[in-house]
Design an enzyme around this catalytic site. Sequence first.
Site, PDB file in Angstrom:
ATOM      1  N   ASP A 128       1.319  -1.101   0.294  1.00 40.69           N
ATOM      2  CA  ASP A 128      -0.163  -0.263  -0.264  1.00 40.69           C
ATOM      3  C   ASP A 128       0.790   1.555  -0.024  1.00 40.69           C
ATOM      4  O   ASP A 128       1.973   1.387   0.336  1.00 40.69           O
ATOM      5  CB  ASP A 128      -1.038   0.024   0.916  1.00 40.69           C
ATOM      6  CG  ASP A 128      -0.163  -0.045   2.482  1.00 40.69           C
ATOM      7  OD1 ASP A 128       1.085  -0.470   2.291  1.00 40.69           O
ATOM      8  OD2 ASP A 128      -1.121  -0.848   3.519  1.00 40.69           O
TER       9      ASP A 128
ATOM     10  N   ASN B 103      -7.310  -2.825  14.379  1.00 42.18           N
ATOM     11  CA  ASN B 103      -9.069  -3.845  13.935  1.00 42.18           C
ATOM     12  C   ASN B 103      -9.017  -4.673  13.063  1.00 42.18           C
ATOM     13  O   ASN B 103     -10.331  -5.330  11.616  1.00 42.18           O
ATOM     14  CB  ASN B 103      -9.466  -2.697  13.114  1.00 42.18           C
ATOM     15  CG  ASN B 103      -8.483  -1.556  11.721  1.00 42.18           C
ATOM     16  OD1 ASN B 103      -7.905  -2.878  11.803  1.00 42.18           O
ATOM     17  ND2 ASN B 103      -9.378  -0.786  11.548  1.00 42.18           N
TER      18      ASN B 103
ATOM     19  N   HIS C  11      -7.240  -5.123  10.226  1.00 41.36           N
ATOM     20  CA  HIS C  11      -6.820  -5.106   8.569  1.00 41.36           C
ATOM     21  C   HIS C  11      -5.318  -5.285   8.334  1.00 41.36           C
ATOM     22  O   HIS C  11      -4.620  -5.686   9.202  1.00 41.36           O
ATOM     23  CB  HIS C  11      -6.804  -3.593   8.716  1.00 41.36           C
ATOM     24  CG  HIS C  11      -5.606  -2.039   9.163  1.00 41.36           C
ATOM     25  ND1 HIS C  11      -5.850  -1.448   9.527  1.00 41.36           N
ATOM     26  CD2 HIS C  11      -4.944  -2.994   8.718  1.00 41.36           C
ATOM     27  CE1 HIS C  11      -4.598  -1.051   9.652  1.00 41.36           C
ATOM     28  NE2 HIS C  11      -3.551  -1.311   9.337  1.00 41.36           N
TER      29      HIS C  11
ATOM     30  N   GLU D 256     -10.038  -2.104   5.316  1.00 42.09           N
ATOM     31  CA  GLU D 256     -10.325  -2.427   6.787  1.00 42.09           C
ATOM     32  C   GLU D 256     -11.935  -2.866   6.672  1.00 42.09           C
ATOM     33  O   GLU D 256     -12.066  -3.438   5.614  1.00 42.09           O
ATOM     34  CB  GLU D 256     -10.784  -0.654   6.655  1.00 42.09           C
ATOM     35  CG  GLU D 256      -9.778   0.749   6.599  1.00 42.09           C
ATOM     36  CD  GLU D 256      -9.047   0.863   7.983  1.00 42.09           C
ATOM     37  OE1 GLU D 256      -8.520  -0.458   9.068  1.00 42.09           O
ATOM     38  OE2 GLU D 256      -8.157   1.625   8.067  1.00 42.09           O
TER      39      GLU D 256
HETATM   40  C1  GLP Z   1       0.065   0.005   8.374  1.00 41.57           C
HETATM   41  C2  GLP Z   1       0.193  -0.618   7.678  1.00 41.57           C
HETATM   42  C3  GLP Z   1      -0.553  -1.977   7.925  1.00 41.57           C
HETATM   43  C4  GLP Z   1       0.365  -2.313   8.783  1.00 41.57           C
HETATM   44  C5  GLP Z   1       0.002  -1.847  10.358  1.00 41.57           C
HETATM   45  C6  GLP Z   1       0.113  -2.429  11.365  1.00 41.57           C
HETATM   46  O1  GLP Z   1      -1.503   0.660   9.067  1.00 41.57           O
HETATM   47  N1  GLP Z   1      -0.709  -0.685   6.118  1.00 41.57           N
HETATM   48  O2  GLP Z   1       0.425  -2.422   6.435  1.00 41.57           O
HETATM   49  O3  GLP Z   1       0.332  -4.069   9.568  1.00 41.57           O
HETATM   50  O4  GLP Z   1      -0.595  -0.634  10.128  1.00 41.57           O
HETATM   51  O5  GLP Z   1       1.555  -1.545  11.771  1.00 41.57           O
HETATM   52  P1  GLP Z   1       2.649  -1.638  13.017  1.00 41.57           P
HETATM   53  O6  GLP Z   1       3.124  -2.764  11.681  1.00 41.57           O
HETATM   54  O7  GLP Z   1       2.901  -0.200  12.885  1.00 41.57           O
HETATM   55  O8  GLP Z   1       1.452  -1.570  14.027  1.00 41.57           O
END
Ligand code: GLP
Length: 242
Positions: free
Chosen positions: A65, A136, A138, A143
Amino acid sequence: MKVLVFDSEIEASKKAYDILKENITENSTLGLATGSTPLNLYKCMIEDCKNGNISFKNIKTFNLDEYVNLEYTHPQSYHYFMNDNLFDHIDIDKNNTFLPDAIAETDEELNNLCSKYNDMLNNNTIDVQILGIGTNGHIGFNEPGTSFDSTVSVVDLTESTIKDNSRFFENNLDKVPKRAISMGLKNIMAAKTIILLAFGEHKKEAIDHLINGNITEDWPCTILQNHPNVYVVIDKAAEPTK
Ligand code: GLP
């Protein structure tokens, strides 16, 4: 789904790297993630490459993304993140690294960029997809409520994700981009092998749904229960209470 629990994030990331290596050859295609979770895995890749044990010269990568209209020179853009935390430190050919292009003036242009990235994904097979997970549930930026049939699209981030990610934007909700382009759940499910990483107590609820929950679009991660080859690599803090 194989669930592997480790005492620490470092140990878990080392194991994730072992699994990654077992499932790739020198010209494989990887699906990569951002966020804080894969950082130690990326450090393992960097160290192993610097020690001459592996080469990424012929490896191709596709990221999950990118935020809409966040300049790629912005340290929180995922283009910047990937260079800074991985690509600049390994022998990969940057022409073989792909992220969604998400800079556009109109929604029509953004939709065209989504189609372009989707076509690229359809023309390639991801051998190993690395995933983190949102609190959540995702994956990528898919989402709750996202269709299990989704392909690359422009997504609105939920309030909870904007809040979670505000720590990267001086804790200022206004500074967090509100939209992103994300691989869809269908694109993610097309990977041959998936390694999902999660660390910390705040991920426990999402991991509980991922492993034990009903398969529902309310918890996008639960689609992974339908995938034949998923490794869930977590630390003890993220392990659901039995
Ligand atoms: C973001 C990314 C995800 C990631 C998630 C968790 O929103 N788009 O790909 O897995 O957050 O982030 P973190 O690893 O910093 O907890």
